[in-house]
Write an enzyme that holds these catalytic residues in place. Structure first.
Site, PDB file in Angstrom:
ATOM      1  N   THR A  93       0.863  -1.194   0.000  1.00 44.04           N
ATOM      2  CA  THR A  93       0.000   0.000   0.000  1.00 44.04           C
ATOM      3  C   THR A  93       0.894   1.237   0.000  1.00 44.04           C
ATOM      4  OG1 THR A  93      -0.140  -0.178   2.415  1.00 44.04           O
ATOM      5  CG2 THR A  93      -2.005  -1.011   1.161  1.00 44.04           C
ATOM      6  N   THR A 129      -0.969  -2.622   5.415  1.00 47.29           N
ATOM      7  CA  THR A 129      -1.245  -1.422   6.223  1.00 47.29           C
ATOM      8  C   THR A 129      -2.224  -0.546   5.458  1.00 47.29           C
ATOM      9  OG1 THR A 129       0.963  -1.551   7.136  1.00 47.29           O
ATOM     10  CG2 THR A 129      -0.153   0.573   7.332  1.00 47.29           C
ATOM     11  N   ARG A 162      10.052  -5.966  11.044  1.00 47.35           N
ATOM     12  CA  ARG A 162      11.055  -4.986  10.627  1.00 47.35           C
ATOM     13  C   ARG A 162      11.924  -5.606   9.552  1.00 47.35           C
ATOM     14  NH1 ARG A 162      13.999  -5.134  16.096  1.00 47.35           N
ATOM     15  NH2 ARG A 162      13.246  -7.256  15.791  1.00 47.35           N
ATOM     16  N   GLU A 163      12.299  -4.809   8.534  1.00 51.13           N
ATOM     17  CA  GLU A 163      13.243  -5.314   7.551  1.00 51.13           C
ATOM     18  C   GLU A 163      14.554  -5.613   8.283  1.00 51.13           C
ATOM     19  OE1 GLU A 163      13.514  -3.031   3.955  1.00 51.13           O
ATOM     20  OE2 GLU A 163      11.352  -2.873   3.817  1.00 51.13           O
ATOM     21  N   LEU A 261      15.949   5.795  19.955  1.00 57.61           N
ATOM     22  CA  LEU A 261      16.430   7.142  20.276  1.00 57.61           C
ATOM     23  C   LEU A 261      17.811   7.348  19.672  1.00 57.61           C
ATOM     24  CD1 LEU A 261      15.346   7.758  23.994  1.00 57.61           C
ATOM     25  CD2 LEU A 261      14.327   8.688  21.913  1.00 57.61           C
ATOM     26  N   CYS A 271       8.001   2.288   4.858  1.00 58.62           N
ATOM     27  CA  CYS A 271       6.891   2.231   5.824  1.00 58.62           C
ATOM     28  C   CYS A 271       6.682   3.522   6.605  1.00 58.62           C
ATOM     29  CB  CYS A 271       7.117   1.086   6.790  1.00 58.62           C
ATOM     30  SG  CYS A 271       7.238  -0.495   5.938  1.00 58.62           S
ATOM     31  N   LYS A 334      18.427   1.480   6.046  1.00 60.47           N
ATOM     32  CA  LYS A 334      18.914   0.960   7.323  1.00 60.47           C
ATOM     33  C   LYS A 334      19.826  -0.218   7.030  1.00 60.47           C
ATOM     34  CE  LYS A 334      15.774  -2.093   9.375  1.00 60.47           C
ATOM     35  NZ  LYS A 334      14.496  -2.373  10.053  1.00 60.47           N
TER      36      LYS A 334
HETATM   37  C1  UGA Z   1       9.033  -0.265  10.511  1.00 60.31           C
HETATM   38  C2  UGA Z   1       8.551  -0.667  11.916  1.00 60.31           C
HETATM   39  O1  UGA Z   1       9.652  -0.619  12.824  1.00 60.31           O
HETATM   40  C3  UGA Z   1       7.973  -2.086  11.893  1.00 60.31           C
HETATM   41  O2  UGA Z   1       7.482  -2.428  13.179  1.00 60.31           O
HETATM   42  C4  UGA Z   1       6.844  -2.114  10.868  1.00 60.31           C
HETATM   43  O3  UGA Z   1       6.273  -3.410  10.765  1.00 60.31           O
HETATM   44  C5  UGA Z   1       7.369  -1.716   9.499  1.00 60.31           C
HETATM   45  O4  UGA Z   1       7.939  -0.391   9.588  1.00 60.31           O
HETATM   46  C6  UGA Z   1       6.231  -1.734   8.546  1.00 60.31           C
HETATM   47  O5  UGA Z   1       5.333  -0.903   8.669  1.00 60.31           O
HETATM   48  O6  UGA Z   1       6.156  -2.653   7.724  1.00 60.31           O
HETATM   49  P1  UGA Z   1      11.231  -0.802   9.067  1.00 60.31           P
HETATM   50  O7  UGA Z   1      10.679   0.115   8.027  1.00 60.31           O
HETATM   51  O8  UGA Z   1      11.806  -2.121   8.663  1.00 60.31           O
HETATM   52  O9  UGA Z   1      10.087  -1.148  10.157  1.00 60.31           O
HETATM   53  O10 UGA Z   1      12.384  -0.003   9.784  1.00 60.31           O
HETATM   54  P2  UGA Z   1      12.711   0.521  11.250  1.00 60.31           P
HETATM   55  O11 UGA Z   1      13.596  -0.428  11.932  1.00 60.31           O
HETATM   56  O12 UGA Z   1      11.501   0.969  11.950  1.00 60.31           O
HETATM   57  O13 UGA Z   1      13.588   1.793  10.871  1.00 60.31           O
HETATM   58  C7  UGA Z   1      12.999   2.859  10.128  1.00 60.31           C
HETATM   59  C8  UGA Z   1      13.958   3.979   9.911  1.00 60.31           C
HETATM   60  O14 UGA Z   1      14.209   4.660  11.145  1.00 60.31           O
HETATM   61  C9  UGA Z   1      15.340   3.586   9.380  1.00 60.31           C
HETATM   62  O15 UGA Z   1      15.689   4.493   8.352  1.00 60.31           O
HETATM   63  C10 UGA Z   1      16.243   3.730  10.578  1.00 60.31           C
HETATM   64  O16 UGA Z   1      17.562   4.037  10.216  1.00 60.31           O
HETATM   65  C11 UGA Z   1      15.589   4.871  11.319  1.00 60.31           C
HETATM   66  N1  UGA Z   1      15.868   4.899  12.767  1.00 60.31           N
HETATM   67  C12 UGA Z   1      15.445   3.885  13.565  1.00 60.31           C
HETATM   68  C13 UGA Z   1      16.526   5.992  13.312  1.00 60.31           C
HETATM   69  O17 UGA Z   1      16.899   6.940  12.602  1.00 60.31           O
HETATM   70  N2  UGA Z   1      16.753   6.026  14.658  1.00 60.31           N
HETATM   71  C14 UGA Z   1      16.358   5.026  15.480  1.00 60.31           C
HETATM   72  O18 UGA Z   1      16.584   5.120  16.697  1.00 60.31           O
HETATM   73  C15 UGA Z   1      15.693   3.936  14.914  1.00 60.31           C
END
Ligand code: UGA
Length: 446
Positions: A93, A129, A162-163, A261, A271, A334
């Site tokens: 989506t 979603t 999470r990816e 954080l 996402c 990431k």
């Molecule tokens: C996110 C959610 O964490 C999942 O729970 C959810 O299922 C998924 O989206 C989804 O909707 O399908 P994801 O996109 O794999 O998962 O990535 P995250 O681990 O959440 O990280 C997202 C972004 O935030 C990355 O660019 C990462 O570098 C950044 N980030 C994360 C930060 O800049 N600081 C942090 O402390 C954590």
């Protein structure tokens, strides 16, 4: 008789879900409308980089020597309708082009193709979603178009994987949310998830709208947490504070917690950015846009960090990128993923390139995807090669191998020992001891 499961849409979510369902012991049939994807999966290959997924797939895909044979793939809706007791809808989506709203066309198309094939009692489970209110609408569509009538029911079961951790998050989720319209639907979902439930995973039963909202609320909270610490980083930069210490200190309060954080160039991916925007758009339609105005701020803080990184880099090279050589470590949004969708790292690399810098990128897994999005950047086969001759090195995705880099070895190939850490993941003292000018977002200069 064990339930037979189908998985509709075999992207990130669907491929992982299908393999995980086979691992839990079910017979699984995966469907996708893209024949090339089906061919790849049927040969036991995964179209993206996700740790452990290919191994899991190969353990179950029919026709692979030594596999359980429980997992098969098809492009036939008729076959799916005949086969499944439970149908998981896992299609994408994305954000609508030119709008904040969510593009429901893949979900709508999947339901339109599936409904007429549902001739026997079954449960359709939405995992995508979606904007709140979609499940109620889709339940009505099933009731109207499925030959099985009321015996073809709907449930909404959002996904939180999470990816980079997709396999682990699917096999051992931290909670299972079941938006259901009947006891029968709840019972079927409990049967599907009997293994994780037996291991103590919490099972939260809700109505449809709450289940849909849980997903968007969770991603909005995570995005808000990241933007909060990045806002603190902005203040730290102005006041000579250290956001990494600040995060550590507030994180000791377990009401706040240490996770999510990590200050830096912010969140990206397929996402978080699109989900907060779709949530704002939907709130507007519901007449409660004020409730989510803060998400606009969350989005702007996030986008500002990319600009701030470009500014820091410009300062580092003396005020203009023209004629300068810049090394970029990391292209994916990431680490442990090859996904470059809305990647802050690639965005920064692109901005510097467009401003006249000679940018060379290295990423452990995201090179092909990055090249497809930004073919005009230069790409090198290793961190060392990317850094050769660079006036500044930017660390933009926190891959483990970048933390292991030897400052001396890298120092020997760069033009100037200058590094900017956009993820606050490198150890400043190691780099400074090797004579590097080390700067990081939200941290003091020395
Ligand atoms: C996110 C959610 O964490 C999942 O729970 C959810 O299922 C998924 O989206 C989804 O909707 O399908 P994801 O996109 O794999 O998962 O990535 P995250 O681990 O959440 O990280 C997202 C972004 O935030 C990355 O660019 C990462 O570098 C950044 N980030 C994360 C930060 O800049 N600081 C942090 O402390 C954590």
């Amino acid at each position: 008789m064990a339930l037979k499961i189908t998985v509709i849409g075999t992207g990130y979510l669907g491929a992982t879900h299908a393999a995980a369902m086979a691992e839990l012991g079910f017979e699984v049939l995966g469907l996708d409308v893209v024949p090339e994807k089906i061919e790849m999966l049927a040969a036991g290959r995964v179209p993206m980089y996700e740790p452990g997924l290919e191994e899991l797939l190969q353990r179950h895909v029919a026709g692979i020597p030594g596999s359980t044979g429980r997992l098969r793939f098809t492009t036939s809706w008729e076959e799916v309708g005949e086969f499944g007791d439970v149908h998981f809808v896992c299609v994408n989506t994305p954000q609508k082009h030119g709008e904040y709203a969510c593009d429901m066309s893949y979900v709508d198309a999947a339901f339109a193709s599936l409904a007429p094939q549902l001739r026997r009692p079954c449960l359709v489970v939405g995992k995508s979603t979606v904007p709140v209110g979609s499940a109620t609408r889709l339940a009505a569509l099933l009731a109207e178009r499925a030959p099985a009538g009321a015996d073809a029911e709907l449930a909404w079961n959002p996904e939180f994987l999470r990816e980079g951790f997709a396999v682990q998050d699917t096999l051992r989720p931290d909670r299972i949310v079941a938006g259901v319209g009947s006891d029968r639907a709840e019972k079927l979902l409990r049967e599907v998830y009997a293994t994780p439930l037996g291991e103590g995973t919490p099972f939260v039963v809700t109505d449809y709208p709450t289940a849909e909202l849980v997903k968007t609320a969770a991603n909005s909270f995570l995005a808000t947490k990241i933007s909060f610490i990045n806002a603190m980083a902005e203040v730290c930069e102005a006041a000579d504070g250290d956001v990494v210490k600040l995060a550590e200190a507030i994180g000791h309060d377990d009401r706040i917690g240490r996770k999510f954080l990590r200050a830096g160039i912010g969140f990206g991916g397929g996402c978080l950015p699109k989900d907060i925007r779709a949530f704002m758009a939907r709130a507007g339609e519901l007449g409660v846009d004020q409730a989510l105005t803060f998400l606009r701020e969350v989005d702007s803080i996030n986008m500002r960090r990319r600009g701030q990184m470009v500014e820091l880099a410009r300062e580092a090279v003396g005020g203009s990128f023209l004629g300068t050589t810049v090394a970029v470590l990391g292209a994916t949004f990431k680490p442990d993923s090859d996904d470059v969708r809305d990647s802050p790292a690639l965005n920064v690399a692109g901005q510097i390139h467009l401003q006249g810098g000679q940018v060379t990128v290295y990423d452990p897994k995201g090179m092909d995807n990055a090249r497809a999005v930004f073919p005009t950047l230069a790409y090198a086969p290793s961190a060392l090669e990317a850094a050769r001759g660079a006036q500044v090195v930017l660390h933009l995705t926190e891959w483990g191998e970048f933390r292991e880099l030897d400052p001396e070895a890298l120092g020997a190939v760069v033009a100037e020992r200058r590094i900017l850490d956009g993820r606050n993941a490198l150890d400043p003292s190691r780099w400074r001891e090797a004579g590097w000018d080390f700067r990081a977002l939200g941290r003091p200069t020395a």
